[in-house]
Scaffold this active site. Structure first.
Site, PDB file in Angstrom:
ATOM      1  N   PHE A  14      -0.144  11.102  -5.810  1.00 42.52           N
ATOM      2  CA  PHE A  14       0.813   9.611  -6.233  1.00 42.52           C
ATOM      3  C   PHE A  14      -0.260   9.421  -7.302  1.00 42.52           C
ATOM      4  O   PHE A  14      -0.460   8.019  -7.159  1.00 42.52           O
ATOM      5  CB  PHE A  14       0.647   8.657  -5.085  1.00 42.52           C
ATOM      6  N   GLN A  43      -2.312  -0.943 -11.338  1.00 39.81           N
ATOM      7  CA  GLN A  43      -2.074  -1.607 -10.045  1.00 39.81           C
ATOM      8  C   GLN A  43      -1.964  -3.452 -11.439  1.00 39.81           C
ATOM      9  O   GLN A  43      -2.291  -3.322 -11.887  1.00 39.81           O
ATOM     10  CB  GLN A  43      -4.055  -1.628 -10.388  1.00 39.81           C
ATOM     11  N   ASP A  77      -2.733   7.308  -2.979  1.00 40.34           N
ATOM     12  CA  ASP A  77      -2.388   6.078  -3.218  1.00 40.34           C
ATOM     13  C   ASP A  77      -1.037   5.759  -2.780  1.00 40.34           C
ATOM     14  O   ASP A  77      -0.046   5.363  -4.337  1.00 40.34           O
ATOM     15  CB  ASP A  77      -3.144   5.870  -4.826  1.00 40.34           C
ATOM     16  N   CYS A 130      -1.354  -0.455  -0.697  1.00 41.40           N
ATOM     17  CA  CYS A 130      -0.878  -1.712  -0.959  1.00 41.40           C
ATOM     18  C   CYS A 130       0.115  -2.143   0.820  1.00 41.40           C
ATOM     19  O   CYS A 130       0.864  -3.274   0.375  1.00 41.40           O
ATOM     20  CB  CYS A 130      -0.106  -2.097  -1.473  1.00 41.40           C
ATOM     21  N   GLU A 183       1.830  13.143  -9.229  1.00 39.08           N
ATOM     22  CA  GLU A 183       3.054  12.188  -9.654  1.00 39.08           C
ATOM     23  C   GLU A 183       4.294  12.729  -9.557  1.00 39.08           C
ATOM     24  O   GLU A 183       4.596  14.058 -10.565  1.00 39.08           O
ATOM     25  CB  GLU A 183       2.211  11.003 -10.618  1.00 39.08           C
TER      26      GLU A 183
END
Length: 258
Positions: A120, A93, A188, A214, A140
């Site tokens: 993710f 992040q 995410d 995002c 992931e």
């Protein structure tokens, strides 16, 4: 030297005229973790110069073209109570404050769920804090990140079980029968969103989804699929953690209509 002075000195030492030298810089406990691409080639003389530069620079780790040149201590990130050493240049992040807000959002999203799948998952930004109250399966597609997450969990104390799986969720999303093992989902995805995985979530019997994005555009696209499948958007928060840009992060909770 200050952080900017250190990075400037590193560029002077290692840049060439062939192109743009790229530095990925992460703030870690005690200093900076720096990964460099497109710098000078590593011959014996230059390798020695870099190794001599690190102790006086305040860098915790210097990685050059994927090779660790020198390291002063562990360049770890604290995810909940777990210390994780991410691979050089790994996704994290953008800011500590933004991360804390998003983690709190995902805690509220899953509520009292006892088993959670984190899609993710990166190096464990959400998986490890959520493991304080729930069993977590982290997925992931980068094996180094999964190994870093697993190592951090093994060294931590007081966490529920965390398992990991290296898997490309764009090509091989978790299917409804696999998702049936979990009470809640945290997802995410990158800016491209998660169309393939969202389609499987829409077909599943999952009751709760904590969604971080995002990119509001792909979030809206993926959210539409969930809403059409019978989910309700309980709440949505906007987190402005991308300094000096117009980008924002979105956190939301979706739940099945009862």
């Amino acid at each position: 030297m200050s952080g900017f002075e250190t990075l400037r000195a590193l560029v002077v030492l290692g840049a060439t005229r062939r192109g743009h030298m790229t530095l990925t810089v992460t703030d870690v406990a005690g200093g900076l973790d720096v990964s460099v691409e497109n710098g000078k080639d590593l011959d014996l003389k230059f390798r020695s110069e870099l190794a001599s530069f690190v102790p006086s620079s305040g860098l915790i780790r210097l990685v050059w073209h994927g090779e660790v040149i020198a390291q002063n201590g562990l360049p770890y990130q604290l995810f909940g109570s777990a210390k994780v050493v991410p691979p050089a240049g790994a996704f994290l992040q953008a800011t500590a404050h933004g991360e804390a807000v998003l983690v709190d959002s995902m805690r509220r999203a899953i509520g009292d769920a006892k088993s959670v799948v984190d899609l993710f998952a990166g190096c464990g930004t959400f998986s490890l804090p959520l493991a304080q109250t729930a069993r977590v399966h982290a997925v992931e597609d980068v094996s180094d990140m999964m190994e870093a997450l697993a190592a951090g969990w093994r060294e931590a104390r007081g966490l529920k079980q965390v398992t990991t799986e290296t898997r490309d969720l764009f090509r091989r999303p978790l299917l409804p029968d696999e998702l049936a093992k979990f009470d809640a989902v945290v997802i995410d995805p990158p800016r491209a969103g998660a169309a393939a995985q969202i389609a499987e979530l829409a077909k599943s019997e999952i009751g709760v989804i904590g969604f971080v994005s995002c990119n509001p555009v792909t979030f809206a696209r993926d959210a539409r699929v969930l809403l059409d499948a019978g989910f309700v958007l309980d709440w949505l928060e906007v987190v402005d953690q991308f300094r000096w840009s117009s980008h924002v992060e979105v956190a939301a909770r979706f739940a099945r209509m009862s």
